[in-house]
Enzyme design. Structure first.
Site, mmCIF file in Angstrom:
data_model
loop_
_atom_site.group_PDB
_atom_site.id
_atom_site.type_symbol
_atom_site.label_atom_id
_atom_site.label_comp_id
_atom_site.label_asym_id
_atom_site.label_seq_id
_atom_site.Cartn_x
_atom_site.Cartn_y
_atom_site.Cartn_z
ATOM 1 N N TYR A 1 0.855 -0.889 -0.158
ATOM 2 C CA TYR A 1 0.119 0.044 0.103
ATOM 3 C C TYR A 1 1.116 1.045 0.185
ATOM 4 O O TYR A 1 0.576 2.336 -0.104
ATOM 5 C CB TYR A 1 -0.647 0.105 1.025
ATOM 6 C CG TYR A 1 -2.246 -1.132 0.976
ATOM 7 C CD1 TYR A 1 -2.071 -1.717 0.100
ATOM 8 C CD2 TYR A 1 -3.335 -1.311 2.007
ATOM 9 C CE1 TYR A 1 -3.390 -2.993 0.157
ATOM 10 C CE2 TYR A 1 -4.116 -1.655 1.927
ATOM 11 C CZ TYR A 1 -4.176 -3.189 1.440
ATOM 12 O OH TYR A 1 -5.710 -3.476 0.845
ATOM 13 N N LYS B 1 2.715 -15.585 2.145
ATOM 14 C CA LYS B 1 2.424 -15.671 1.175
ATOM 15 C C LYS B 1 3.627 -16.338 0.477
ATOM 16 O O LYS B 1 5.238 -15.771 -0.140
ATOM 17 C CB LYS B 1 1.713 -15.038 0.430
ATOM 18 C CG LYS B 1 1.820 -15.078 -1.684
ATOM 19 C CD LYS B 1 0.430 -17.179 -0.981
ATOM 20 C CE LYS B 1 0.756 -17.322 -2.804
ATOM 21 N NZ LYS B 1 -0.391 -18.184 -2.774
ATOM 22 N N ASP C 1 -4.172 -17.569 1.473
ATOM 23 C CA ASP C 1 -5.172 -18.433 0.442
ATOM 24 C C ASP C 1 -5.741 -19.423 1.525
ATOM 25 O O ASP C 1 -6.967 -19.765 1.711
ATOM 26 C CB ASP C 1 -4.392 -18.874 -0.951
ATOM 27 C CG ASP C 1 -3.467 -19.257 -0.756
ATOM 28 O OD1 ASP C 1 -2.309 -19.808 0.485
ATOM 29 O OD2 ASP C 1 -3.079 -20.497 -1.586
ATOM 30 N N ASP D 1 -6.110 -6.364 5.187
ATOM 31 C CA ASP D 1 -7.273 -5.456 4.346
ATOM 32 C C ASP D 1 -8.285 -6.314 4.251
ATOM 33 O O ASP D 1 -9.677 -6.260 5.018
ATOM 34 C CB ASP D 1 -6.890 -4.846 3.774
ATOM 35 C CG ASP D 1 -7.602 -4.261 2.918
ATOM 36 O OD1 ASP D 1 -9.113 -4.002 3.555
ATOM 37 O OD2 ASP D 1 -7.959 -3.038 1.980
ATOM 38 N N ASP E 1 -12.204 -7.652 6.621
ATOM 39 C CA ASP E 1 -13.484 -8.093 5.739
ATOM 40 C C ASP E 1 -13.968 -9.596 6.430
ATOM 41 O O ASP E 1 -15.342 -9.381 6.583
ATOM 42 C CB ASP E 1 -13.512 -7.324 5.306
ATOM 43 C CG ASP E 1 -14.198 -5.798 5.454
ATOM 44 O OD1 ASP E 1 -13.205 -5.140 6.252
ATOM 45 O OD2 ASP E 1 -13.770 -4.829 4.645
#
Ligand code: NAD
Length: 370
Positions: free
Chosen positions: A135, A190, A222, A246, A250
């Protein structure tokens, strides 16, 4: 305990009024000061995060934040949009750790899209790093590709990066949070594909040596996304980077059924924090008195626990919320057949009543239909 109260826009002012009522009955030495933020501050001062608001937030021990934004500001230049106030506060206050509990109250399991047995009693904590990752990594931008599959084509690129101290400090927050809970931490990465996240995994493993009482496991993002819907209760505390956090926070939030129930905290290195509901300013229901104030009230409980070291008061608030739900009171977002539909104010009043030892609910408290 100096608390900056920043209600913001839309339902922000309505839900904040209820949290302030709850503060008033806790019998703790709060000193509060309220300031404008977001669209409301833009209207009054021409900026979503005026210097005076920022100074108040800096001087306070903690910030209680409502929500900002409205579609009517969508055409403003980006730096003037209400949402920039949150980014500015995070940056100026050095808030790097975002804590988002996902708790599924047994009374609300029907609101989840998962089977009740998968979510009943769910209580997990997602910790997201806020300042690094793809980001904010530089360089970033657009250019003409000089290599890759299509040399000469227009392309865009971002940079994923994490420094060792950035990973270390979020790892410490996560291990300490795990210590306060069930002593189980899952670090999500990851590492099989990304160098940045192999480094993340190595550094978290190194920090683990200082927390031998906490069990650490590593999971690829994943698989974590899959396990969150397959067996969410297998997690306790989850720590991950900015982008994965992020998305996963959610996903975890939705396991619980309603965004109106979910508090959050953003902490700096001294545990000073900004506390806010996970939802936005909900312009579609603003001014109607129907918003659920519980996420904001539960954010206040998090503030008491993580910044103000008043765990007992935090538990009192959480128990009061539990009692109100058990009494069958529901705002529209969590309402189901047979429950008593109430408005924002009535829900706040019921929590205050429960805190004062009175049983809220159909029979004992006069609650008006909203
Ligand atoms: P939102 O979270 O405001 O609303 C999404 C849906 O959830 C709406 O249907 C809304 O009515 C409902 N909802 C949200 N909170 C609720 C509550 N407490 N009780 C009952 N229902 C509730 O998200 P959105 O509609 O995508 O965004 C609206 C505005 O909020 C935008 O301007 C957006 O940028 C802003 N926003 C701000 C924050 C923040 O202040 N931290 C976070 C997200 C979005």
């Amino acid at each position: 305990m100096k608390i900056a109260i920043l209600p913001g826009d839309g339902i922000g002012t309505e839900i904040m009024a209820e949290a302030v009522k709850v503060m008033a009955v806790l019998d703790l030495p709060f000193e509060t000061e309220t300031a404008l933020v977001g669209g409301a501050a833009y209207e009054a001062h021409g900026h979503p995060l005026p210097e005076s608001t920022l100074n108040l937030a800096r001087a306070a021990d903690a910030v209680l934040f409502g929500a900002v934004g409205d579609w009517k500001y969508d055409k403003l230049d980006r730096p003037l949009r209400p949402e920039q106030a949150i980014l500015g506060l995070r940056k100026h206050l050095g808030l790097f750790a975002n804590l988002r509990p996902a708790i599924c109250y047994p009374q609300l399991t029907a609101a989840s899209s998962l089977k009740p047995e998968l979510v009943a009693g769910l209580d997990i904590l997602i910790i997201r790093e806020l300042t690094g990752d793809i980001y904010f990594g530089q360089p970033r931008g657009r250019r003409v590709a000089v290599d890759g599959h299509f040399p000469g084509a227009e392309e865009a690129f971002d940079t994923m990066r994490y420094s060792k101290p950035e990973i270390e400090r979020i790892a410490h927050v996560a291990f300490q949070a795990a210590r306060r809970r069930n002593k189980k931490l899952t670090s999500v990465d990851k590492a099989n594909v990304l160098e940045t996240f192999q480094f993340w995994k190595d550094v978290v493993t190194e920090v683990h040596a200082q927390y031998p009482d906490v069990a650490l496991d590593h999971m690829y993002v994943d698989n974590a996304a899959m396990q969150l819907v397959k067996a969410p209760k297998s997690f306790d505390v989850v720590v991950t980077g900015n982008m994965f956090g992020d998305i996963l926070s959610d996903e975890a939030a939705m396991l619980t059924g309603s965004i109106g129930m979910l508090p959050s905290a953003s902490l700096d290195k001294a545990n000073k924090g900004l506390y806010e509901p996970s939802h936005g300013s909900a312009p579609d229901i603003a001014g109607k008195g129907v918003a659920n104030p519980l996420a904001t009230i539960l954010s206040l409980a998090m503030m008491l626990r993580y910044t103000l070291n008043q765990a007992e008061a935090a538990v009192r608030i959480e128990s009061a919320v539990d009692a109100v739900l058990s009494a069958g009171l529901r705002t529209g977002d969590i309402w189901s057949e047979g429950m008593q539909r109430v408005g924002t104010r009535e829900m706040g009043d019921a929590v205050v009543a429960a805190l004062s030892g009175r049983v809220a609910g159909k029979t004992t408290t006069p609650i008006t239909q909203a």
